[in-house]
Design a protein around this motif. Structure first.
Motif: not given
Length: 247
Positions: A106-120, A171-178
């Motif tokens: 869950f900790e990794a997921w929150v960071w990953a999705e926030a990073e993807l939103a920032d980059r998007a 994108a592919l790596s971080l999306e796996t957490y979700g």
């Protein structure tokens, strides 16, 4: 030299060589998901390997979601999709063996999705941002029936963000957490209980991304997933300290 280094440098088995050759041909020929591959007889002649090595190579690709094997008359190997869900399934084996917990996930997921939103939101193509976020800027005018279609619809929002991030490895790596989190929640609880909250939050994040407001997009995503994690922690507290299951 570590054991990991030795593993990376070891000679490939015949089945692994076959699997890599098949993937290279899929890419070279531009085959799309659903396209058929040559029959076993054709592959045996083409690659000059044993039937056992060919079938093992095909199984390697099937387990990782890169192909599917259609059984029966007229069947055979079919090209699969590059899907974060497949990568997530393989990753859970390593997370499980490492003793990683759902709390860490869950900790990794929150960071990953926030990073993807920032980059998007930082994507320089403003028209593309608006086009990709447009489906999420208003509340859906229908309720999706069934758990599977519901999960797919909401996963589509996070996939759209990942595509806008502009880095396919991230994108592919971080999306796996979700994908792993979604599977876990769907197994032990019904994510449709969060329908209204998810739709509302997705709409606000989509607007921030479309407007190119990266800090707001990141902040909203952190708050959004923080709420989801809090919900899961209150409902699933007994399982957050347990190792991630191999899917």
């Amino acid at each position: 030299m570590s054991r990991g280094d030795v593993s990376l440098l070891r000679p490939l088995k015949a089945a692994e060589t076959v699997a890599r050759t098949i993937v290279a041909e899929i890419q070279a020929k531009g085959l799309a998901p659903g396209d058929g591959l040559p029959s076993e007889a054709v592959m045996l002649e083409q690659y000059g390997v044993s039937r056992e090595s060919l079938r093992e190579g095909l199984r390697l690709l099937e387990v990782q979601g890169m192909i599917t094997i259609r059984r029966g008359p007229g069947g055979g190997p079919i090209v699969g999709a590059v899907d974060a869900a497949h990568l997530g399934r393989v990753s859970t084996l390593f997370y499980n063996m490492a003793g990683a917990t759902y709390g860490e996930l869950f900790e990794a997921w929150v960071w990953a999705e926030a990073e993807l939103a920032d980059r998007a939101a930082s994507n320089p193509d403003a028209e593309l941002r608006v086009r990709r976020m447009e489906p999420f800027l208003s509340a859906p005018d229908h309720d999706v029936d069934g758990l599977g279609p519901y999960v797919e619809e909401h996963a589509g929002f996070h996939h759209a963000l990942a595509e806008l991030a502009g880095n396919r490895v991230l994108a592919l790596s971080l999306e796996t957490y979700g994908q792993i989190v979604t599977h876990h929640v769907a197994v032990v609880d019904d994510p449709r209980n969060l329908r209204d909250v998810l739709t509302h939050d997705h709409r606000n994040i989509a607007a921030a991304v479309a407007e190119g407001r990266r800090r707001r997009a990141r902040s909203l995503m952190e708050a959004h997933l923080g709420g989801v994690v809090d919900y899961c922690r209150s409902r699933l507290s007994a399982s957050l300290d347990s190792p991630i299951e191999w899917l």
